[in-house]
Design a protein around this motif. Structure first.
Motif, short mmCIF file in Angstrom:
data_model
loop_
_atom_site.label_atom_id
_atom_site.label_comp_id
_atom_site.label_asym_id
_atom_site.label_seq_id
_atom_site.Cartn_x
_atom_site.Cartn_y
_atom_site.Cartn_z
N MET A 1 0.86 -1.20 0.00
CA MET A 1 0.00 0.00 0.00
C MET A 1 0.89 1.24 0.00
N SER A 2 0.57 2.16 -0.90
CA SER A 2 1.39 3.37 -1.01
C SER A 2 1.20 4.25 0.23
N LEU A 3 2.17 5.18 0.41
CA LEU A 3 2.08 6.10 1.56
C LEU A 3 0.86 7.00 1.45
N GLN A 4 0.54 7.42 0.24
CA GLN A 4 -0.63 8.27 0.04
C GLN A 4 -1.92 7.54 0.45
N LEU A 51 11.02 6.69 -0.75
CA LEU A 51 10.45 7.27 -1.97
C LEU A 51 11.53 7.94 -2.81
N SER A 52 11.18 8.08 -4.09
CA SER A 52 12.10 8.78 -4.99
C SER A 52 12.05 10.26 -4.70
N PRO A 53 13.07 10.99 -5.09
CA PRO A 53 13.07 12.44 -4.85
C PRO A 53 11.88 13.14 -5.47
N GLU A 54 11.32 12.66 -6.54
CA GLU A 54 10.17 13.31 -7.18
C GLU A 54 8.88 13.10 -6.37
N GLU A 55 8.75 11.95 -5.68
CA GLU A 55 7.52 11.63 -4.96
C GLU A 55 7.48 12.26 -3.56
N ARG A 56 8.63 12.51 -2.99
CA ARG A 56 8.67 13.01 -1.61
C ARG A 56 7.89 14.34 -1.42
N PRO A 57 8.07 15.35 -2.27
CA PRO A 57 7.33 16.60 -2.08
C PRO A 57 5.82 16.40 -2.18
N LYS A 58 5.38 15.53 -3.09
CA LYS A 58 3.96 15.28 -3.26
C LYS A 58 3.36 14.67 -2.01
N VAL A 59 4.07 13.63 -1.48
CA VAL A 59 3.56 12.97 -0.27
C VAL A 59 3.58 13.92 0.93
#
Length: 348
Positions: A1-4, A51-59
């Motif tokens: 399950m994803s963090l989001q 998480l990848s650097p691109e996903e971290r700000p979104k989460v």
């Protein structure tokens, strides 16, 4: 399950808990558990290192939005619980507005105070000063300065409460006049004064006598003062106190401090002079004593009796109140019976 997805599930679960909470204490516990440093949101965010650097700000942004949403939900719930608690408190503290309220009565001046203030107002209107003095006086000012030396028989008429051989409780307010005469500067004008206050004499307490009563003495000193000035002043006073139709008469009398001396009568305000029980069927009521200031009294105060003359008078507010209101016992004034005093609650 994803963090989001974990954060989304956490939001729904938390909102349900917030909605179901029933008191402020539990709501506070939920707030601390959800938003505290060791809460579930913090735990989820701790997994962001995977998480990848691109996903971290979104989460991270998504986590902050959920945190704000939960905070807002908690505030709304708190307001609801506060309102509910207030409503319950008001219901428990219901006031029956059909019950009669409490009466708060306003106090009034004593009838003697009212009479004295009325007399003071009359004399202030005629340019007099109102001067108070000490109730404890010396024999010198109470008697000797009033032309009553120590062996004078007239002292017997004012049997006195002595504190010591030379100190007493004043028998009249005349000492105030003696002290004022000493200080007055006649270059600035005439002396016109009244001296109201309590006086004390050893007397039998009955319907018309009391060991303590009130007195207002008046004094005018200037050049060319005559008995006509005295009569005119007292005529104004009696008309103001008992009605414009009143008249006065002067009868010869004796007082050690005035010469000549007079007793002053006022025409009966009940029968108009025809004769009744109030005036003892004479048409006149004895009201006060007065006279021209004795030359000895002037000289003892350092006033040249060949240049200056004056008149003096003394009246009793207690007696005036008894006559005006038909009171037959002076002791009623001093019994503090509210039922009696409430009859005189307003000035006439």
């Amino acid at each position: 399950m994803s963090l989001q997805q974990q954060l989304e599930d956490l939001k729904h679960t938390s909102l349900e808990k917030i909605e179901k909470v029933s008191n402020l204490s539990l709501l506070n516990e939920i707030r601390v558990s959800l938003l505290g440093k060791k809460g579930p949101i913090t735990e989820v965010l701790g997994q962001m290192k995977s998480l990848s650097p691109e996903e971290r700000p979104k989460v991270g942004s998504f986590a902050n939005e959920i945190k704000k949403e939960l905070q807002a939900a908690i505030e709304v719930k708190k307001e609801q619980l506060d309102a509910l608690a207030l409503k319950e408190a008001l219901e428990k503290e219901t006031i029956d507005i059909t019950l009669p309220g409490k009466n708060f009565s306003q106090g009034t001046s004593h009838v003697l105070t009212t009479i004295m203030e009325e007399i003071e107002d009359i004399f202030l209107g005629m340019g007099y000063e109102v001067i108070a003095g000490n109730e404890v006086e010396s024999d010198h000012y109470n008697f000797e300065r009033m032309n009553l030396p120590k062996d004078h028989p007239a002292r017997d008429m004012q049997d006195t409460f002595y504190i010591s051989e030379e100190t007493l409780i004043r028998t009249h307010t005349s000492p105030v006049q003696a002290r004022t005469m000493e200080k007055h500067d006649f270059s600035k004008g005439a002396l016109k004064m009244i001296s109201p206050g309590k006086v004390f004499r050893r007397d039998t307490d009955d319907a018309t006598h009391s060991h303590q009563f009130h007195q207002i003495e008046g004094l005018v000193i200037d050049k060319n003062i005559t008995m006509a000035d005295l009569k005119g002043t007292l005529d104004v006073l009696m008309k103001k106190m008992f009605g414009e139709n009143r008249s006065i008469r002067l009868r010869p009398s004796y007082f050690p401090f005035t010469e000549p001396s007079v007793e002053v009568d006022v025409s009966c305000f009940k029968c108009g002079g025809a004769g009744c029980n109030v005036c003892k069927h004479t048409g006149w009521i004895e009201i006060l004593g007065a006279g021209m200031v004795h030359p000895n009294v002037l000289e003892m105060s350092g006033i040249d009796s060949t240049v200056y003359s004056g008149f003096a008078f003394g009246l009793g507010p207690d007696r005036i109140a008894m006559l005006r209101y038909g009171i037959n016992d002076i002791r009623n004034f001093y019994l503090n019976d509210v039922r009696f005093l409430e009859q005189f609650s307003t000035k006439e």
